[in-house]
Structures are given as structure tokens and as C-alpha cells.
Design a protein around this motif. Structure first.
Motif, PDB file in Angstrom:
ATOM      1  N   ILE A  53      -9.105   0.760   6.712  1.00  0.00           N
ATOM      2  CA  ILE A  53      -7.783   0.548   6.134  1.00  0.00           C
ATOM      3  C   ILE A  53      -6.792  -0.050   7.132  1.00  0.00           C
ATOM      4  CG2 ILE A  53      -6.719   2.858   6.475  1.00  0.00           C
ATOM      5  CD1 ILE A  53      -6.773   1.234   3.112  1.00  0.00           C
ATOM      6  N   ARG A  54      -6.859   0.413   8.384  1.00  0.00           N
ATOM      7  CA  ARG A  54      -6.007  -0.173   9.436  1.00  0.00           C
ATOM      8  C   ARG A  54      -6.887  -0.551  10.622  1.00  0.00           C
ATOM      9  NH1 ARG A  54      -3.074   3.405   6.686  1.00  0.00           N
ATOM     10  NH2 ARG A  54      -4.272   5.086   7.605  1.00  0.00           N
ATOM     11  N   PHE A  62      -1.610  -6.074   1.026  1.00  0.00           N
ATOM     12  CA  PHE A  62      -1.910  -5.597   2.381  1.00  0.00           C
ATOM     13  C   PHE A  62      -3.258  -4.885   2.472  1.00  0.00           C
ATOM     14  CE2 PHE A  62       0.711  -2.555   0.041  1.00  0.00           C
ATOM     15  CZ  PHE A  62      -0.123  -1.441   0.022  1.00  0.00           C
ATOM     16  N   GLN A  96      -9.563   6.185  -5.448  1.00  0.00           N
ATOM     17  CA  GLN A  96      -8.638   5.309  -4.696  1.00  0.00           C
ATOM     18  C   GLN A  96      -7.377   5.110  -5.512  1.00  0.00           C
ATOM     19  OE1 GLN A  96     -11.990   4.152  -4.174  1.00  0.00           O
ATOM     20  NE2 GLN A  96     -11.834   4.733  -2.036  1.00  0.00           N
ATOM     21  N   THR A 140      -5.669   9.650  -4.978  1.00  0.00           N
ATOM     22  CA  THR A 140      -4.320   9.177  -4.760  1.00  0.00           C
ATOM     23  C   THR A 140      -3.874   8.384  -5.980  1.00  0.00           C
ATOM     24  OG1 THR A 140      -4.622   8.975  -2.391  1.00  0.00           O
ATOM     25  CG2 THR A 140      -2.938   7.646  -3.326  1.00  0.00           C
ATOM     26  N   PRO A 145       2.225   7.441  -3.733  1.00  0.00           N
ATOM     27  CA  PRO A 145       2.677   6.475  -2.734  1.00  0.00           C
ATOM     28  C   PRO A 145       3.617   5.413  -3.315  1.00  0.00           C
ATOM     29  CG  PRO A 145       0.321   6.811  -2.551  1.00  0.00           C
ATOM     30  CD  PRO A 145       0.753   7.457  -3.836  1.00  0.00           C
ATOM     31  N   GLN A 173       5.224   3.112  -0.814  1.00  0.00           N
ATOM     32  CA  GLN A 173       5.064   2.093   0.258  1.00  0.00           C
ATOM     33  C   GLN A 173       6.373   1.565   0.808  1.00  0.00           C
ATOM     34  OE1 GLN A 173       2.081   2.281   1.109  1.00  0.00           O
ATOM     35  NE2 GLN A 173       0.836   2.546  -0.703  1.00  0.00           N
ATOM     36  N   ARG A 183       3.018  -4.764  -5.649  1.00  0.00           N
ATOM     37  CA  ARG A 183       2.902  -3.388  -6.155  1.00  0.00           C
ATOM     38  C   ARG A 183       3.152  -3.310  -7.667  1.00  0.00           C
ATOM     39  NH1 ARG A 183       0.360   0.651  -3.821  1.00  0.00           N
ATOM     40  NH2 ARG A 183       1.857   2.167  -4.572  1.00  0.00           N
ATOM     41  N   ASP A 208       3.029   7.632   0.649  1.00  0.00           N
ATOM     42  CA  ASP A 208       2.654   6.788   1.784  1.00  0.00           C
ATOM     43  C   ASP A 208       3.721   5.716   1.927  1.00  0.00           C
ATOM     44  OD1 ASP A 208       0.207   8.083   2.040  1.00  0.00           O
ATOM     45  OD2 ASP A 208      -0.905   6.547   0.947  1.00  0.00           O
ATOM     46  N   ILE A 223       4.631   2.043   4.282  1.00  0.00           N
ATOM     47  CA  ILE A 223       4.256   1.043   5.280  1.00  0.00           C
ATOM     48  C   ILE A 223       5.554   0.443   5.808  1.00  0.00           C
ATOM     49  CG2 ILE A 223       3.158  -1.196   5.676  1.00  0.00           C
ATOM     50  CD1 ILE A 223       1.137  -0.510   3.517  1.00  0.00           C
ATOM     51  N   PHE A 234       2.968   4.514   8.045  1.00  0.00           N
ATOM     52  CA  PHE A 234       2.145   3.677   8.914  1.00  0.00           C
ATOM     53  C   PHE A 234       2.869   2.385   9.262  1.00  0.00           C
ATOM     54  CE2 PHE A 234      -0.321   5.633   5.455  1.00  0.00           C
ATOM     55  CZ  PHE A 234      -1.080   6.532   6.180  1.00  0.00           C
ATOM     56  N   LYS A 235       2.514   1.845  10.456  1.00  0.00           N
ATOM     57  CA  LYS A 235       2.957   0.478  10.777  1.00  0.00           C
ATOM     58  C   LYS A 235       2.040  -0.468  10.018  1.00  0.00           C
ATOM     59  CE  LYS A 235       2.727   1.262  15.354  1.00  0.00           C
ATOM     60  NZ  LYS A 235       2.664   0.945  16.770  1.00  0.00           N
ATOM     61  N   SER A 280      -0.548  -3.065   9.273  1.00  0.00           N
ATOM     62  CA  SER A 280      -1.662  -3.553  10.080  1.00  0.00           C
ATOM     63  C   SER A 280      -2.322  -4.718   9.328  1.00  0.00           C
ATOM     64  CB  SER A 280      -2.648  -2.389  10.262  1.00  0.00           C
ATOM     65  OG  SER A 280      -3.852  -2.817  10.819  1.00  0.00           O
ATOM     66  N   ARG A 337      -4.857  -6.983   7.822  1.00  0.00           N
ATOM     67  CA  ARG A 337      -6.300  -6.812   7.618  1.00  0.00           C
ATOM     68  C   ARG A 337      -6.934  -8.139   7.212  1.00  0.00           C
ATOM     69  NH1 ARG A 337      -7.734  -4.654  10.342  1.00  0.00           N
ATOM     70  NH2 ARG A 337      -9.460  -3.401   9.627  1.00  0.00           N
TER      71      ARG A 337
HETATM   72  N1  SAM Z   1      -4.200   3.680  -3.800  1.00  0.00           N
HETATM   73  C1  SAM Z   1      -3.164   4.159  -3.002  1.00  0.00           C
HETATM   74  C2  SAM Z   1      -1.848   3.472  -3.422  1.00  0.00           C
HETATM   75  O1  SAM Z   1      -1.825   2.672  -4.271  1.00  0.00           O
HETATM   76  O2  SAM Z   1      -0.849   3.725  -2.820  1.00  0.00           O
HETATM   77  C3  SAM Z   1      -3.404   3.965  -1.527  1.00  0.00           C
HETATM   78  C4  SAM Z   1      -4.720   4.107  -0.948  1.00  0.00           C
HETATM   79  S1  SAM Z   1      -4.840   3.463   0.695  1.00  0.00           S
HETATM   80  C5  SAM Z   1      -6.489   3.851   0.945  1.00  0.00           C
HETATM   81  C6  SAM Z   1      -3.968   4.659   1.668  1.00  0.00           C
HETATM   82  C7  SAM Z   1      -2.733   4.160   2.345  1.00  0.00           C
HETATM   83  O3  SAM Z   1      -3.037   3.374   3.470  1.00  0.00           O
HETATM   84  C8  SAM Z   1      -1.842   3.266   1.520  1.00  0.00           C
HETATM   85  O4  SAM Z   1      -1.058   3.997   0.619  1.00  0.00           O
HETATM   86  C9  SAM Z   1      -1.010   2.544   2.538  1.00  0.00           C
HETATM   87  O5  SAM Z   1       0.179   3.245   2.832  1.00  0.00           O
HETATM   88  C10 SAM Z   1      -1.916   2.556   3.758  1.00  0.00           C
HETATM   89  N2  SAM Z   1      -2.382   1.197   4.053  1.00  0.00           N
HETATM   90  C11 SAM Z   1      -3.229   0.448   3.335  1.00  0.00           C
HETATM   91  N3  SAM Z   1      -3.377  -0.769   3.891  1.00  0.00           N
HETATM   92  C12 SAM Z   1      -2.599  -0.783   4.996  1.00  0.00           C
HETATM   93  C13 SAM Z   1      -2.313  -1.754   5.976  1.00  0.00           C
HETATM   94  N4  SAM Z   1      -2.848  -2.972   5.932  1.00  0.00           N
HETATM   95  N5  SAM Z   1      -1.458  -1.419   6.973  1.00  0.00           N
HETATM   96  C14 SAM Z   1      -0.902  -0.192   7.028  1.00  0.00           C
HETATM   97  N6  SAM Z   1      -1.139   0.769   6.118  1.00  0.00           N
HETATM   98  C15 SAM Z   1      -1.970   0.483   5.113  1.00  0.00           C
END
Ligand code: SAM
Ligand code: SF4
Length: 494
Positions: free
Chosen positions: A72-73, A191, A229, A270, A297, A299, A311, A337, A339, A368-369, A371, A373
């Protein structure tokens, strides 16, 4: 052991089964990332059990090591390669003693990087993705046969679901368990790697979920967390003969699970805000077993950034959903969550996130910061922010979220909460469990009572609230038990 493996492979699967009955093999699985991976790791152990593999808690001396990875990050992915370096030494140590260690990489890094793992880490024997672990026995046999020393790769998205091929769960983890109900994602947030690593959205048929939950309840599980997920996008095939045939949404599934004797608590994670439908919101008000805690979440609090993230909801949409949920269940504790530092995020966008946090009042949250991908649209945006800006914003957000979490825990002091005691704590005379609001609670009891109390639901008087946990003692016998509803504490502004 290496020679034995070759011989087993030469004689085929029947011979493999016979021999494996006699030999117990040590299996070490290291799990990174989300609860879905925790669930998958347990199922991998179930799949390998008939081959004689038994879980051990150290990779040293193991016959097979699986790293179940998270993509994920960037940090999460890189950890895998440093761990593989450490494991190479254990593998060599074992070879020097005449033994063998099968090294496998599973999960989302395996899915995303496949061949690259075998190239960068030739000590790896097997690479397989999240959708193919039901084929582990075959992969192990293929690795044993691979005379050229090249690793075996299986990162398909098979047409058949792995759930149709997994054995029944062999071990019950304790009084609380996960049940995977949905996998993959079709949302494509700009992201996120999940749609690429876990594949398209898939929901297990409701009958299969109910059967798994009944088996867990019969084995003593009292709390089930439904996993996906995007778990509230659940739309599983309805059980035969069920009214309203076709498919069931998550709200309907939760109502059916709540009817299972022995199951006292239900949770799910989630969720995506867009999939909070009327039936699910109503379940929060009407199904007592559905715990008053929701990870939803958001974001970001900026509509501009939410749009760039794809989103498909605004900050106002999210606040409206929160309001409806709280109308259904006034003491609902919320988590999210976030970002920070998404490409193009301005100071004003970040201020909107703080504003939303203040408007909601979270009981806990993950932040989270951003990241970048590989392969995701946001990673190629030109306006990437510096690490310094991301770090500064993350610190500011975490300060606010930390203050809210502490305030939420503080208002629980003096209340009596039902706690499901899951395991002994680190200190003597201590047990650890969860409150209805998902807080971790350290409960002080006489040391001799610990074996009797593990797995029990007890009423606990909360004596202290910390940033990440509560502490208390069981209420004295006969003490009146207050209802497990928190005050309007869930809505906290720092
Ligand atoms: N399905 C969930 C949703 O829609 O919010 C999220 C699942 S994801 C596996 C878990 C979390 O990782 C996300 O909610 C997001 O905050 C964080 N995340 C995902 N991609 C990211 C990225 N590229 N950089 C930072 N955080 C990330
Ligand atoms: Fe990733 Fe969740 Fe967005 Fe799906 S909904 S792409 S899992 S962040």
C-alpha cells in the motif's frame, strides 16, 4: 530434507501425502499490512496443514517461511526486501546443516512485483498472489521439482474463487475472529494499488459466510469482524430460499449473522462512504450485536483533493452520512484514514481536512503521508509535494487526532463497559480485551483468575484513559451494570 523433498516430488502427490503424515514441518508466516492479510495468513496455514506444516514463531530453522506482504505504501514494500536479505542467511544456515528452507513471498507485493522479486532475491522459491494461495500444495510440489533452482511464480487472477477451494478453518484464534466476506475493489482511487493487486470486487455467497460464522461460534468465537477491502460494497448471493432472493447487501448479512447463537459482537471493516446504504445505516440503530464503532475512511476534507483522488464523494456528503449514522446510533465512535500531502494539496486544502476532523470528532484514526505507488494515476501527477511539507502536515493532523482520541478515552473513565477478554497482558495480573468502541482495555485481575477469564465477556469499571487504551477492573459482584452507551463523547472537538 532437500533430498527427501526431491524424492517426494518425483513420486507424485499421493506419496507426498503419505510421507507428510509422518513428518511435521515448521511453518513460519510473517504478516504485513491489513487485517485481510492476517486472515489470509491463517488460511495459508490451514491449506498447508494437510502437508504436515505446523506454525512456529521464529523463521530460524523453519522448513518453510512465507512473507505475506503489503504494497500500500512504499515503506511497507521495501521492508520485504530487507527481510528477504535476513532470511537468506537463515536459509544458508539451514542448508549448511543439510536441511532446506522453502522461502515464499505472498500478498500484494508478490502480485505487483512478481518476476522482479525472483530477479532481485534469487533465494526466493515461490511467489504467489492473494488470489492463488489455495494452490499452495501444488506450488510447494512444483518448487521441490524445480531442478534449475528458479523460483515458481503464480500471480494469476483465477476465474474460480479461492474461497471455493479453501479447507475449513483448522484453528480458532480465540474469542474474536475475522471472516473475509468481500475482496478486491472497483473504485480506483487515484492513489491506491488495491484494485491492481487484489483485483475486481468479489463477494462471497451469504450462505458460505453464515456457515463459516456458525463453525466459529460453535468453536467458541464470540466476536466476528467482517473483512473486505471495500466491505460495505458487499453484494453476496442470497442463501437458497431466502426472501428477497438475488443478492444481499452488508446490512442484510449482518442481520442474519446476529441471529447466530454464541455470536455476541459484530464489526466490519473497511468501508467506503459511497457504499453506506440505508439498510446498513439502519442496522447500526437496530442490531444490538453490531458494535458502536465504525472505521469510515474519508482521506481528505477538501473537495478539490477528494475529486483528484477519485473518491466520488464530497466532504459534505461524508458529514451527512456521519449525521445519519449518529441519528441511528447516537454513541457511534468513528475512525478514519487520512492521506496528507496528496499531489497539489495546498495549505487551504489541508485546513479543510482539519476542519472536517473538528466537525466529526474521531475516537481514533490512521493518517499517512501520501506515498506515490507505481502504476497509479496520482504517482505521475506533476505537483508532488516535498517530504518536509508532508511531514509537517502529518504532525499537525496527528496532534489533533491524538487529542481527540485521548478526549474520547478520558470520557470513558468512571463508566462500566463490557470487555471481551482476549489474552493475558504483558504484566502479571493483566488481561487485554476490547470495549464496544474498539478501545484496547487493560484489565487488572488476580493472577490466579487469568486462565478462567480469557475468552469471557466481563463488565469493567474504567479507571484510566490513555492516548491509545483504557485501564480498569471488573466491576464488583452485584454492582449495577450501566448500559454500554457512551455520552455524546463520540463527538469530540479538541
Ligand atoms: N478501502 C478503503 C477506503 O476506501 O478508504 C481503504 C483501504 S487501503 C488498503 C487503507 C488505507 O491506506 C487507505 O484508506 C489510505 O488512507 C491508505 N493509502 C492507500 N494508498 C496510499 C498511498 N498511496 N499513500 C498513502 N496512503 C495510502
Ligand atoms: Fe483503494 Fe479503498 Fe479506494 Fe478501493 S476504495 S481504491 S481499496 S482506497
Amino acid at each position: 530434507m532437500a533430498a527427501e523433498r526431491q524424492e517426494m516430488a518425483r513420486q507424485g502427490p499421493a506419496r507426498t501425502e503419505q510421507v507428510s503424515e509422518k513428518i511435521k514441518k515448521r511453518l513460519f508466516i510473517k504478516t504485513y499490512g491489513c487485517q485481510m492479510n492476517v486472515y489470509d495468513s491463517a488460511r495459508m496455514a490451514d491449506v498447508l496443514a494437510p502437508l504436515g506444516y505446523e506454525a512456529v514463531d521464529s523463521p530460524r530453522g523453519a522448513d518453510m517461511v512465507i512473507l505475506n506482504t503489503c504494497h500500500i505504501r512504499e515503506k511497507a514494500s521495501e521492508k520485504v526486501f530487507s527481510e528477504l536479505g535476513r532470511l537468506r542467511a537463515f536459509k544458508q544456515e539451514r542448508a549448511a546443516g543439510g536441511g532446506d528452507m522453502l522461502l515464499a513471498v505472498a500478498g500484494c507485493v508478490a502480485q505487483a512485483e512478481g518476476e522482479e522479486i525472483l530477479r532481485r532475491a534469487p533465494q526466493v522459491d515461490i511467489v504467489f498472489g492473494p488470489q492463488t494461495y489455495h494452490r499452495l500444495p501444488e506450488l510447494v510440489a512444483r518448487a521441490a521439482r524445480a531442478a534449475d533452482g528458479r523460483g515458481v511464480l503464480d500471480i494469476d487472477f483465477p476465474v474460480e474463487s479461492k474461497f471455493d477451494h479453501l479447507p475449513e478453518e483448522a484453528a480458532v484464534p480465540g474469542p474474536a475472529a475475522f471472516v473475509s466476506v468481500q475482496e478486491g475493489c472497483d473504485k480506483f482511487c487515484s492513489f491506491c494499488v488495491v484494485p491492481y493487486t487484489r483485483g475486481a470486487e468479489y463477494s462471497r455467497p451469504a450462505a458460505a459466510v453464515l456457515a463459516e460464522a456458525r463453525r466459529l461460534a460453535a468453536a467458541g468465537v464470540q466476536e466476528i469482524t467482517l473483512l473486505g477491502q471495500n466491505v460495505n460494497a458487499y453484494h453476496g448471493e442470497a442463501p437458497d430460499g431466502a426472501a428477497g432472493h438475488g443478492t444481499w447487501g452488508l446490512g442484510r448479512l449482518i442481520r442474519a449473522l446476529a441471529e447466530i447463537d454464541g455470536i455476541a459482537r459484530l464489526r466490519y471493516t473497511t468501508s467506503h462512504p459511497r457504499d453506506m446504504d440505508d439498510e446498513l445505516i439502519a442496522a447500526h440503530g437496530e442490531v444490538d450485536k453490531l458494535m458502536p464503532y465504525l472505521h469510515l475512511p474519508v482521506q481528505s476534507g477538501s473537495d478539490r483533493i477528494l475529486a483528484a483522488m477519485n473518491r466520488r464523494h464530497s466532504a459534505a456528503d461524508y458529514l451527512k452520512i456521519v449525521e445519519r449514522l449518529r441519528r441511528a446510533r447516537p454513541d457511534l465512535a468513528l475512525s478514519s484514514d487520512f492521506i496528507v500531502g496528496f499531489p497539489g494539496e495546498s495549505d487551504a486544502d489541508f485546513a479543510d481536512t482539519l476542519k472536517l476532523v473538528n466537525a466529526v470528532g474521531y475516537a481514533q484514526a490512521y493518517s499517512f503521508k501520501y506515498s506515490p505507488r507505481p502504476g497509479t494515476p496520482a504517482a505521475v501527477e506533476r505537483d508532488q509535494l516535498s517530504e518536509a511539507v508532508k511531514a509537517e502536515r502529518l504532525a499537525g493532523l496527528q496532534q489533533l487526532l491524538g487529542a481527540q482520541a485521548l478526549a474520547f478515552n478520558a470520557v470513558c473513565v468512571g463508566r462500566d463497559l463490557p470487555v471481551l477478554l482476549e489474552r493475558p497482558g504483558r504484566r502479571p495480573g493483566q488481561l487485554v480485551g476490547r470495549s464496544p468502541y474498539m478501545q484496547s482495555v487493560h484489565v487488572t485481575v488476580p493472577q490466579v483468575a487469568i486462565p478462567r477469564l480469557v475468552g469471557r465477556m466481563v463488565q469493567v469499571r474504567i479507571e484510566a484513559g490513555y492516548p491509545n487504551s483504557l485501564a480498569g477492573r471488573p466491576t464488583p459482584d452485584g454492582a449495577p451494570q450501566t448500559a454500554p452507551r457512551a455520552p455524546s463523547s463520540a463527538r469530540i472537538t479538541a
